[in-house]
Design a protein around this motif. Sequence first.
Motif, PDB file in Angstrom:
ATOM      1  N   SER A   1      43.440  36.345  44.626  1.00 36.06           N
ATOM      2  CA  SER A   1      44.600  35.543  44.240  1.00 36.06           C
ATOM      3  C   SER A   1      44.383  34.069  44.558  1.00 36.06           C
ATOM      4  O   SER A   1      43.519  33.715  45.361  1.00 36.06           O
ATOM      5  N   HIS A   2      45.192  33.233  43.921  1.00 38.25           N
ATOM      6  CA  HIS A   2      45.187  31.803  44.196  1.00 38.25           C
ATOM      7  C   HIS A   2      46.565  31.403  44.707  1.00 38.25           C
ATOM      8  O   HIS A   2      47.547  32.137  44.528  1.00 38.25           O
TER       9      HIS A   2
ATOM     10  N   LEU B   1      45.421  30.314  35.869  1.00 44.04           N
ATOM     11  CA  LEU B   1      45.573  31.653  36.425  1.00 44.04           C
ATOM     12  C   LEU B   1      47.045  32.046  36.500  1.00 44.04           C
ATOM     13  O   LEU B   1      47.906  31.221  36.816  1.00 44.04           O
TER      14      LEU B   1
ATOM     15  N   SER C   1      42.176  33.625  31.313  1.00 51.78           N
ATOM     16  CA  SER C   1      43.605  33.318  31.452  1.00 51.78           C
ATOM     17  C   SER C   1      43.993  32.093  30.631  1.00 51.78           C
ATOM     18  O   SER C   1      45.122  32.010  30.127  1.00 51.78           O
TER      19      SER C   1
ATOM     20  N   SER D   1      45.794  37.322  40.915  1.00 51.87           N
ATOM     21  CA  SER D   1      45.662  36.500  39.711  1.00 51.87           C
ATOM     22  C   SER D   1      44.247  36.534  39.142  1.00 51.87           C
ATOM     23  O   SER D   1      43.983  35.935  38.103  1.00 51.87           O
ATOM     24  N   MET D   2      43.351  37.237  39.834  1.00 55.42           N
ATOM     25  CA  MET D   2      41.964  37.371  39.377  1.00 55.42           C
ATOM     26  C   MET D   2      41.491  38.801  39.601  1.00 55.42           C
ATOM     27  O   MET D   2      41.880  39.447  40.570  1.00 55.42           O
TER      28      MET D   2
ATOM     29  N   TYR E   1      42.197  29.813  47.638  1.00 50.19           N
ATOM     30  CA  TYR E   1      41.694  31.109  47.181  1.00 50.19           C
ATOM     31  C   TYR E   1      41.828  32.099  48.327  1.00 50.19           C
ATOM     32  O   TYR E   1      41.514  31.769  49.475  1.00 50.19           O
TER      33      TYR E   1
ATOM     34  N   ASN F   1      37.499  34.163  35.088  1.00 54.16           N
ATOM     35  CA  ASN F   1      38.940  34.425  35.138  1.00 54.16           C
ATOM     36  C   ASN F   1      39.736  33.224  34.640  1.00 54.16           C
ATOM     37  O   ASN F   1      40.748  33.397  33.940  1.00 54.16           O
ATOM     38  N   PHE F   2      39.314  32.025  35.003  1.00 54.05           N
ATOM     39  CA  PHE F   2      39.973  30.817  34.491  1.00 54.05           C
ATOM     40  C   PHE F   2      39.914  30.806  32.964  1.00 54.05           C
ATOM     41  O   PHE F   2      40.918  30.528  32.291  1.00 54.05           O
TER      42      PHE F   2
ATOM     43  N   PRO G   1      47.740  37.420  32.910  1.00 52.93           N
ATOM     44  CA  PRO G   1      46.935  37.787  34.069  1.00 52.93           C
ATOM     45  C   PRO G   1      45.949  38.895  33.711  1.00 52.93           C
ATOM     46  O   PRO G   1      46.106  39.568  32.679  1.00 52.93           O
TER      47      PRO G   1
END
Length: 283
Positions: A133-134, A254, A199, A154-155, A145, A195-196, A205
């Motif tokens: 997650s962030h 994210l 998203s 979120s990842m 992070y 992931n960035f 997500p």
Amino acid sequence: ILLLFGCVSGIKPRPKFTAIIHAVTPLVSQSQPILKLLVAVAKSQYCVQVIILWNCDKPLPAKHRWPATAVPVLVIDGESKVMSSRFLPYDTIPTDAVLSLDEDTVLSTTEVDFAFTVWKSFPERIVGYPARSHFWDSNKERWGYTSKWTNDYSMVLTGAAIYHRYYHYLYTSYLPASLRGLVDQLSNCEDILMNFLVSAVTKLPPIKVTQKKQYKETMMVQTSRASRWADPDHFAQRQSCMNKFASWFGSMPLVHSNMRLDPVLFKDQVSILRKKYKDIERL
């Protein structure tokens, strides 16, 4: 990116996947995690091929060192041997779905099958096991992070995840060389960058499947190359990557989620024989 991604959205994915195992340590023992992983993945009813991306600086192992499998195993000797090479759009990937794996990932065949079954319903997203997650650190005024086990994420890290192969093209052709160069220089953060990217394309997500706190093999192979996860700078680098990536994207793409998809009757107090993915509960 949204226009380019139109070729993915709304199209029913082909019902199989190609696994790519990223190998960075030499093969010195027949009990190494990568061999266990190869056997488990190759047994999946949905697997058509396994690609071993040999990013190790030692020579390729002899063919007889790899276990016999029911599906073809292709070993690619990475020329540049950089982290971003795991996301190259290889012509040898015949399926829409890519199962991305680190060499020391621990997954059973049942877990692989279930993750792919979920992905078929969400082919535009990353679907997998290890979640991160962030957060916004107001004291430091920067993005943070975290790998803490929380109710949201979120990842989903690409050490054990499935996504559409089109993201390989976007990662290689759309993202700037500066971001890919940072990943390769650090040998870190490639999973965060992917992931960035996903998203940013979907505004959605990723999807975590099944409760699994441990997805890395704890047995350390005796080699001169230490695991990057044991590097004390590893976490600090990932914090820095978060902010550099957010700066390039112009915002934080994210998206948090607290949804986790489990098999029907997962952990229910009914006969194990009634459950399709019963092996998952024994892990």
